[in-house]
Motif scaffolding. Structure first.
Motif, short mmCIF file in Angstrom:
data_model
loop_
_atom_site.label_atom_id
_atom_site.label_comp_id
_atom_site.label_asym_id
_atom_site.label_seq_id
_atom_site.Cartn_x
_atom_site.Cartn_y
_atom_site.Cartn_z
N ILE A 146 33.04 27.71 31.39
CA ILE A 146 33.11 28.15 32.64
C ILE A 146 33.90 27.30 33.57
CG2 ILE A 146 31.82 28.66 34.87
CD1 ILE A 146 29.31 29.35 33.29
N ARG A 147 34.92 27.73 34.13
CA ARG A 147 35.99 27.02 35.04
C ARG A 147 35.94 27.63 36.31
NH1 ARG A 147 41.75 27.32 32.88
NH2 ARG A 147 41.48 29.50 32.89
N ILE A 148 35.92 26.60 37.50
CA ILE A 148 36.19 26.97 38.86
C ILE A 148 37.67 26.93 39.23
CG2 ILE A 148 35.23 26.62 41.11
CD1 ILE A 148 33.09 27.42 38.94
N LEU A 150 40.44 27.82 42.34
CA LEU A 150 40.87 28.31 43.82
C LEU A 150 41.83 29.47 43.55
CD1 LEU A 150 40.49 27.86 46.93
CD2 LEU A 150 42.26 26.06 46.54
N CYS A 151 41.59 30.46 44.28
CA CYS A 151 42.45 31.89 44.25
C CYS A 151 43.61 31.31 44.78
CB CYS A 151 41.79 32.90 45.06
SG CYS A 151 40.39 33.65 44.18
N ARG A 152 44.80 31.57 44.11
CA ARG A 152 46.16 31.05 44.46
C ARG A 152 47.02 32.33 44.81
NH1 ARG A 152 46.43 28.21 47.62
NH2 ARG A 152 48.70 27.26 47.02
N ASP A 153 46.56 33.59 44.45
CA ASP A 153 47.53 34.83 44.40
C ASP A 153 46.74 36.05 44.68
OD1 ASP A 153 46.54 35.86 41.95
OD2 ASP A 153 48.15 34.45 40.69
N ASP A 154 47.33 37.19 44.91
CA ASP A 154 46.39 38.26 45.32
C ASP A 154 45.78 38.87 44.13
OD1 ASP A 154 47.62 38.39 47.89
OD2 ASP A 154 49.32 39.59 47.45
N ASN A 155 46.05 38.55 42.94
CA ASN A 155 45.41 39.12 41.64
C ASN A 155 44.27 38.44 41.37
OD1 ASN A 155 45.29 40.91 39.19
ND2 ASN A 155 45.13 38.82 38.25
N MET A 156 44.16 37.10 41.77
CA MET A 156 42.98 36.30 41.78
C MET A 156 41.81 36.62 42.78
SD MET A 156 44.61 32.54 41.11
CE MET A 156 42.97 31.65 40.54
N THR A 196 39.02 31.16 48.75
CA THR A 196 38.16 31.85 47.82
C THR A 196 38.16 31.23 46.41
OG1 THR A 196 38.43 33.83 49.11
CG2 THR A 196 37.56 33.93 46.65
N PHE A 197 37.16 30.74 46.10
CA PHE A 197 36.57 30.27 44.72
C PHE A 197 36.19 31.32 43.70
CE2 PHE A 197 36.83 26.77 47.65
CZ PHE A 197 37.22 25.72 46.85
N ILE A 198 36.52 31.15 42.41
CA ILE A 198 36.06 31.97 41.46
C ILE A 198 35.66 31.23 40.24
CG2 ILE A 198 37.22 34.30 42.31
CD1 ILE A 198 39.27 33.73 40.08
N ALA A 199 34.65 31.74 39.65
CA ALA A 199 33.90 31.15 38.39
C ALA A 199 34.78 31.97 37.43
CB ALA A 199 32.68 30.96 38.35
N VAL A 200 35.29 31.49 36.13
CA VAL A 200 35.93 32.32 35.05
C VAL A 200 35.53 31.93 33.82
CG1 VAL A 200 37.94 33.08 34.16
CG2 VAL A 200 37.94 32.86 36.45
N GLU A 201 35.01 32.75 33.01
CA GLU A 201 34.50 32.47 31.60
C GLU A 201 35.13 33.26 30.70
OE1 GLU A 201 30.51 31.11 29.43
OE2 GLU A 201 30.48 32.99 30.66
N GLU A 202 36.01 32.76 29.92
CA GLU A 202 36.70 33.60 28.72
C GLU A 202 37.53 34.62 29.42
OE1 GLU A 202 33.90 34.74 25.81
OE2 GLU A 202 33.61 32.67 25.07
N GLY A 203 38.14 34.52 30.47
CA GLY A 203 38.78 35.67 31.08
C GLY A 203 38.13 36.53 32.16
#
Length: 329
Positions: A146-148, A150-156, A196-203
């Motif tokens: 699980i990676r955290i 920070l949203c850096r573009d519109d898609n994130m 906005t932060f997101i948690a991402v796991e395996e995409g």
């Protein structure tokens, strides 16, 4: 003088007129591994030392050259810093932020192209170096899944908005005033100046949390509802966190605590003192365990229902959150 040196000096010369200069003394930290940043540096003069934080790997020797980028990958992609960078001599550097880059793209597009190509070349070289280094280590630590970010573009950011809709509307059946049912997203005016932060796991985006500083833009009645306006640190050093959501199949994972921990480090780095959030009564033990305390009267949240506003002292609680994270991991 070779063509690469000429290109680098051309970049620095043009940027010097448009970027603030930052000065560091020996021992000052330019980047701390694991932290999220919203800007990067180009070294004008001086040398830095890079520590990858791997016990079996030596420090990278002092490096210093015209146009040396520091933190470009995290800045452009939202990743936490992959190494700690410390000034080994007095260092002069140019700081590039979102505002600077946007201004470059409109006012000096040729310079922006040169800069971005220069960063791409450096990124390729560093990726190759990291792969070579990892192959020589007897037991490189395995990155947790699980990676955290920070949203850096519109898609994130779009992935965060989709997760909000998936949980609030599809799963919980709530009526959000900010829901776009055609696009299946939830978005509101705070997205315009939020982090906005997101948690991402395996995409897959499995969690999200948004932070807004009252000093950056209006947050409406939230200052009163959360009790922020009673704090001597408001508005300069306070932040409100909203849209804290974890996907249903990941609520027993460490995604939630990792999001809070990632934001807490970000808040301390940006000299924020207090973080405000609301919680439903059933989650109060979770927040209390992290160090949150009640900051105002219970109110009816338009999306969450009855909610309790709570406040976290970021300076006092960062180590506590890290200890909880280590225990859960």
């Amino acid at each position: 003088m070779n063509s690469e040196t000429t290109k680098e000096r051309t970049v620095l010369s043009g940027l010097a007129e448009r970027c603030p200069e930052r000065n560091f003394q020996p021992g000052d930290i330019l980047r701390e591994k694991g932290q999220h940043y919203t800007s990067m540096y180009l070294v004008v003069d001086g040398k830095v030392r890079v520590d990858l934080g791997l016990s079996s790997a030596p420090l990278i020797p002092d490096i210093g050259q015209d146009g040396l980028p520091i933190g470009e990958i995290g800045f452009l992609r939202g990743l936490p810093a992959t190494a700690t960078v410390v000034a080994d001599t007095p260092v002069r550097a140019l700081e590039i932020s979102d505002a600077v880059l946007s201004k470059l793209e409109t006012e000096a597009p040729d310079l922006a192209v040169i800069l971005l190509r220069h960063l791409a070349t450096t990124a390729d070289e560093r990726t190759s170096h990291n792969i070579a280094l990892a192959s020589t280590l007897p037991s490189a630590p395995k990155e947790q899944s699980i990676r955290i970010l920070l949203c850096r573009d519109d898609n994130m950011l779009l992935q965060a908005k989709k997760l909000r809709y998936e949980v609030y509307c599809a799963e919980l059946g709530r009526q959000s005033p900010h829901a776009d049912h055609d696009r299946k997203i939830i978005s509101d005016e705070l997205d315009a100046f939020g982090h906005t932060f997101i948690a991402v796991e395996e995409g897959e985006t499995i969690g999200t949390l948004r932070a807004n500083r009252p000093a950056d833009g209006p947050i409406g009645i939230l200052e009163t509802l959360y009790g922020m306006n009673q704090s001597p640190h408001n508005p300069e050093s306070t932040v409100v966190c909203t849209k804290f959501i974890i996907a249903s199949h990941k609520r027993t994972s460490t995604a939630g605590i990792k999001l809070v921990a990632g934001f807490a480090r970000f808040g301390v780095q940006h000299k924020l003192r207090e973080c405000y959030i609301d919680c439903i009564p059933s989650l109060r033990p979770f927040y209390t365990g992290l160090g949150f305390r009640k900051s105002g009267e219970k109110f009816l949240h338009r999306e969450n229902g009855p909610s309790i506003p709570m406040m976290l002292d970021l300076e006092k609680s960062r180590r506590r959150i890290d200890r909880v994270l280590a225990t859960l991991s």
